[in-house]
Design a protein around this motif. Sequence first.
Motif, PDB file in Angstrom:
ATOM      1  N   LEU A  95      90.203 -47.788 -31.487  1.00  0.00           N
ATOM      2  CA  LEU A  95      91.073 -48.066 -30.274  1.00  0.00           C
ATOM      3  C   LEU A  95      90.174 -46.006 -29.960  1.00  0.00           C
ATOM      4  O   LEU A  95      90.102 -45.256 -30.118  1.00  0.00           O
ATOM      5  CB  LEU A  95      91.762 -47.336 -31.185  1.00  0.00           C
TER       6      LEU A  95
ATOM      7  N   VAL B 175      98.921 -56.536 -31.806  1.00  0.00           N
ATOM      8  CA  VAL B 175      98.930 -55.378 -32.036  1.00  0.00           C
ATOM      9  C   VAL B 175     100.599 -54.851 -31.451  1.00  0.00           C
ATOM     10  O   VAL B 175     101.557 -55.600 -30.773  1.00  0.00           O
ATOM     11  CB  VAL B 175      98.173 -54.473 -30.794  1.00  0.00           C
TER      12      VAL B 175
ATOM     13  N   ASN C 126      94.175 -53.675 -23.019  1.00  0.00           N
ATOM     14  CA  ASN C 126      95.618 -53.030 -23.163  1.00  0.00           C
ATOM     15  C   ASN C 126      95.880 -52.759 -24.398  1.00  0.00           C
ATOM     16  O   ASN C 126      97.340 -54.068 -24.402  1.00  0.00           O
ATOM     17  CB  ASN C 126      96.564 -53.229 -21.660  1.00  0.00           C
ATOM     18  N   VAL C 127      96.363 -52.455 -25.590  1.00  0.00           N
ATOM     19  CA  VAL C 127      96.299 -53.005 -26.828  1.00  0.00           C
ATOM     20  C   VAL C 127      98.581 -52.793 -26.725  1.00  0.00           C
ATOM     21  O   VAL C 127      98.882 -53.172 -27.102  1.00  0.00           O
ATOM     22  CB  VAL C 127      96.064 -52.091 -28.289  1.00  0.00           C
TER      23      VAL C 127
ATOM     24  N   VAL D 114      98.011 -53.393 -35.873  1.00  0.00           N
ATOM     25  CA  VAL D 114      97.202 -53.878 -34.880  1.00  0.00           C
ATOM     26  C   VAL D 114      96.055 -55.896 -36.883  1.00  0.00           C
ATOM     27  O   VAL D 114      96.434 -55.116 -38.380  1.00  0.00           O
ATOM     28  CB  VAL D 114      95.958 -53.395 -36.039  1.00  0.00           C
TER      29      VAL D 114
ATOM     30  N   ALA E 187     101.924 -57.193 -28.112  1.00  0.00           N
ATOM     31  CA  ALA E 187     100.997 -57.643 -26.610  1.00  0.00           C
ATOM     32  C   ALA E 187     100.832 -58.751 -27.108  1.00  0.00           C
ATOM     33  O   ALA E 187     100.733 -59.448 -29.023  1.00  0.00           O
ATOM     34  CB  ALA E 187      99.968 -56.554 -27.341  1.00  0.00           C
TER      35      ALA E 187
ATOM     36  N   LEU F 275      91.095 -51.879 -27.406  1.00  0.00           N
ATOM     37  CA  LEU F 275      90.382 -52.331 -28.856  1.00  0.00           C
ATOM     38  C   LEU F 275      89.126 -52.543 -29.032  1.00  0.00           C
ATOM     39  O   LEU F 275      89.427 -53.735 -28.228  1.00  0.00           O
ATOM     40  CB  LEU F 275      91.153 -53.420 -29.563  1.00  0.00           C
TER      41      LEU F 275
ATOM     42  N   LEU G 195      90.520 -55.970 -26.488  1.00  0.00           N
ATOM     43  CA  LEU G 195      92.038 -55.883 -25.883  1.00  0.00           C
ATOM     44  C   LEU G 195      91.664 -54.844 -25.183  1.00  0.00           C
ATOM     45  O   LEU G 195      91.618 -53.254 -25.256  1.00  0.00           O
ATOM     46  CB  LEU G 195      92.964 -56.296 -26.949  1.00  0.00           C
TER      47      LEU G 195
END
Length: 480
Positions: free
Chosen positions: A73, A41, A157-158, A50, A21, A134, A155
Amino acid sequence: MDARYRIAKILICALLPLCVAPVLKAQSLMDGQMEVRNLAVSRQEDKLFVSLDLDVSALKVGTNREVVFAPTLSKGEHLIELPAVMVAGRNRYYHHLRNKSAVSLDRLYRSGEQDVIEYRLVVPYERWMTKAALNVSNTTNGCCGTPILNDVALLENVLPEKDAMAFFPEYVYIRPKAEQKINQIEGSAYIDFPVNRTELYPEYRRNPQELKKILATIDAVREDADTRILGISIKGYASPEGSYTNNVRLAKGRTATLKEYVRGQYHFPDSLFTTSYEPEDWEGLRRFVEGSGLTYRDEILRLIDSDMEPDAKDRKIKVTYRNDYAYLLREVYPGLRHSDYMVRYEVRAYTDPEEIKRLLRTQPQKLSLQEMYLVAQDMEPGSEEYNETFEIAVRMFPGDATANLNAANTAMRLGNLPLAEKYLEKAGDTSEAVYARGIHAALSGNYEAAETLLKEADRKGQEKAKEMLKRLEEVRKSLE
């Protein structure tokens, strides 16, 4: 530092370039007292990585207070609480040390002693983690008063859908069979004998240096506590000039004399030696002529390759091509009078992982494929030392199918598909090799070939093939 943390750090550094990501801009926490930097990630195979740096240089924590950084998460009903980091004031820090706090000591920090905390974590990947969030909670605790809690989304949208749908294989390594470790060292010596004689004079001409070469080779094995000499072979050669019958006598007699000299230096039993001889080294002569610039190179080669008797052949070259023959007699024939030797020996077995690791760095030729494989099982898959072990194995055993298959798997792990293809050419046709070729095809984007190969591997009994076929189908559907 905890060993698992070190391993995670190594893996993350190696694998973040794969399916990552975007690294986001710094995010402030607690009104700027903490800052999250370099957040990223990634997914590789069945693991989610991570990675972030937590800047706490501006954080001031009172002696009886502590700040807990606790990531999570989450997606819908799914929630994983990731290991927390605690920055504690002096009294709280020592309180946790004395009382063995539930906070892992490798994630417990005393306020003011560290500016940046490197947070590295590996968790098993699950499908729901696609598009998971996250988040982090920052809780300030003290000996008195109510805890202060702050929740921040780091975040949303990991792992994007397109990344989650990439093909992530499982690699199948083969354990090599246990084998007796028989090695050998070879060399050539150019011993000078008096003309037409078989007596050996150790101080004659260049004999001191040439004999030293043979003895040094034997000593290298004999003085190594890990090895045992199994046999010594000597083969003597004479050059083509003169009669063949006399050259038989010279080659045979000089070889026997050299053997007795060597045996006498160590008082080895006669049974340890094997000898042979070549009355005239026509093969050596041919190799030189073929690579030479002789005027009648091709004509001499045809004579060498002919069915003429050795004496007639030598005489024909001498009479027909006088200048070239004179050159050969002066510059080449002396080098054809040589003694090739070989020391065959056995290396003991190694079982201590640390000893094997040391030998991998210093004397890998002492190790068997099985020993290299066994020590790799004590390493984290994908780590630098793990990958290097299989690279060493294939360098030491370049023609071995198992070594090439395992090296191909390592190359694919590292994303080096051309190198993996090279190794797979020599990996054999076992179910594991066919499976690996299917994985290589899938990683190369050739899904049709991958499907064919994985089905073949499945027919051959490779149990991982069915799961990979399912993953392959998911990827293909995602692209429709």
